[in-house]
Design a protein around this motif. Structure first.
Motif, PDB file in Angstrom:
ATOM      1  N   CYS A 105     -25.368 -35.964  23.010  1.00 27.99           N
ATOM      2  CA  CYS A 105     -25.955 -35.590  24.298  1.00 27.99           C
ATOM      3  C   CYS A 105     -25.004 -34.620  24.978  1.00 27.99           C
ATOM      4  O   CYS A 105     -23.841 -34.963  25.221  1.00 27.99           O
ATOM      5  N   GLN A 157     -35.041 -33.665  19.256  1.00 32.32           N
ATOM      6  CA  GLN A 157     -34.246 -33.399  20.454  1.00 32.32           C
ATOM      7  C   GLN A 157     -35.100 -33.498  21.722  1.00 32.32           C
ATOM      8  O   GLN A 157     -36.235 -33.047  21.760  1.00 32.32           O
ATOM      9  N   SER A 204     -30.092 -35.745  21.108  1.00 35.22           N
ATOM     10  CA  SER A 204     -30.634 -35.927  19.764  1.00 35.22           C
ATOM     11  C   SER A 204     -30.341 -37.354  19.330  1.00 35.22           C
ATOM     12  O   SER A 204     -29.282 -37.892  19.617  1.00 35.22           O
ATOM     13  N   HIS A 258     -29.291 -32.077  26.622  1.00 37.52           N
ATOM     14  CA  HIS A 258     -30.135 -32.176  25.434  1.00 37.52           C
ATOM     15  C   HIS A 258     -29.625 -33.330  24.586  1.00 37.52           C
ATOM     16  O   HIS A 258     -28.445 -33.413  24.269  1.00 37.52           O
ATOM     17  N   HIS A 286     -26.154 -39.969  17.311  1.00 41.28           N
ATOM     18  CA  HIS A 286     -26.762 -39.260  18.428  1.00 41.28           C
ATOM     19  C   HIS A 286     -25.767 -38.273  19.022  1.00 41.28           C
ATOM     20  O   HIS A 286     -24.577 -38.296  18.697  1.00 41.28           O
ATOM     21  N   ARG A 342     -35.015 -32.977  26.062  1.00 39.27           N
ATOM     22  CA  ARG A 342     -34.320 -32.443  27.244  1.00 39.27           C
ATOM     23  C   ARG A 342     -34.342 -33.520  28.316  1.00 39.27           C
ATOM     24  O   ARG A 342     -35.404 -34.020  28.692  1.00 39.27           O
TER      25      ARG A 342
END
Length: 269
Positions: free
Chosen positions: A75, A56, A50, A48, A73, A58
């Motif tokens: 991940c 967000q 951002s 995921h 960010h 996937r």
């Protein structure tokens, strides 16, 4: 049980780029930023992310994320699950200079990260990263990096004008200059300056005229010369040295990629 492994690549001769590979990782990261332009690729598992424009996201295997410098960010893998990924970091000032050579502005502040789900781009990224981790020359690695970034990143910021056309005389002169070079010492910067173009502009222009980037053209010419020398019965190590390859293994890898067999198989011994 699979073990987590991480490999790092960096080279003082190419201080504007570094790369990392992580396999079967369960590491999680807090929201953060980098001073570099960063490209992440998911190889296996799901995560995921951002930091993109629409909240967000996937990420599935084969997805790339392009993160501007200083963009916050994060991940992380799905809870309790491992994932494998690659991460490339490019110096932001070096990249801005490359953009400016092509008539583009630098990246603006606070730009969101971009998500790329194109399978062909993922394959190209993996090929670039494999090259960085290989014994290829630094000039070949730098040229591949410039080509990949230009093809992927520049058009996303502004439509690129058509590649400038090279006249027959200019193209012949450039090819003659190329063929006289040691592949390990070939300088895109020098070639571009002689042609009056930026480095990525030179790559686009030469590729339009010949179907090759300058480095790919030179490697192809060296492989063709290698076929001739091997056909004369010369030793593999001697041929690799004469053609300017970093070592015999690099020559073998490039030769097989072009010809479909190893140099030893081609020579018939």
């Amino acid at each position: 049980m699979l073990c987590s492994q991480t490999a790092l690549w960096r080279d003082p001769a190419l201080p504007h780029v570094e790369s990392r590979r992580a396999c079967h990782s369960r590491a999680c990261y807090k929201a953060h930023s980098h001073p570099t332009f960063s490209i992440g690729a998911v190889d296996a598992g799901h995560s995921h992310f951002s930091g993109a424009a629409h909240g967000q996201e996937r990420l599935t295997p084969g997805t790339l994320v392009l993160v501007p410098a200083h963009r916050v960010h994060a991940c992380n893998p799905e809870p309790g699950q491992p994932w494998s990924y690659q991460m490339l970091h490019v110096d932001a000032e070096w990249l801005n200079q490359l953009r400016q050579e092509s008539g583009l502005g630098g990246a603006g502040p606070c730009e969101p990260a971009r998500i790329c789900r194109e399978a062909a781009v993922y394959v190209q990224f993996c090929e670039l990263n494999s090259l960085l981790f290989s014994s290829a020359s630094n000039s070949e690695k730098d040229a591949a990096l410039i080509t990949f970034l230009g093809d992927l990143d520049f058009a996303a910021h502004a439509p690129l004008a058509a590649a400038p056309a090279l006249g027959a005389t200019a193209l012949s002169g450039l090819i003659a200059h190329l063929e006289s070079q040691d592949p390990a010492q070939l300088s895109l910067e020098v070639l571009a300056r002689e042609a009056g173009l930026g480095r990525y502009q030179l790559i686009r222009t030469f590729r339009t005229a010949t179907g090759f980037t300058p480095h790919a053209y030179l490697l192809n010419a060296r492989v063709n010369r290698g076929r001739q020398l091997l056909g004369e019965g010369q030793a593999l190590a001697k041929v690799a040295y004469q053609l300017g390859f970093a070592d015999q293994s690099h020559f073998q890898r490039v030769f097989k990629a072009h010809v479909g067999v190893t140099p030893g198989q081609y020579r018939g011994r």
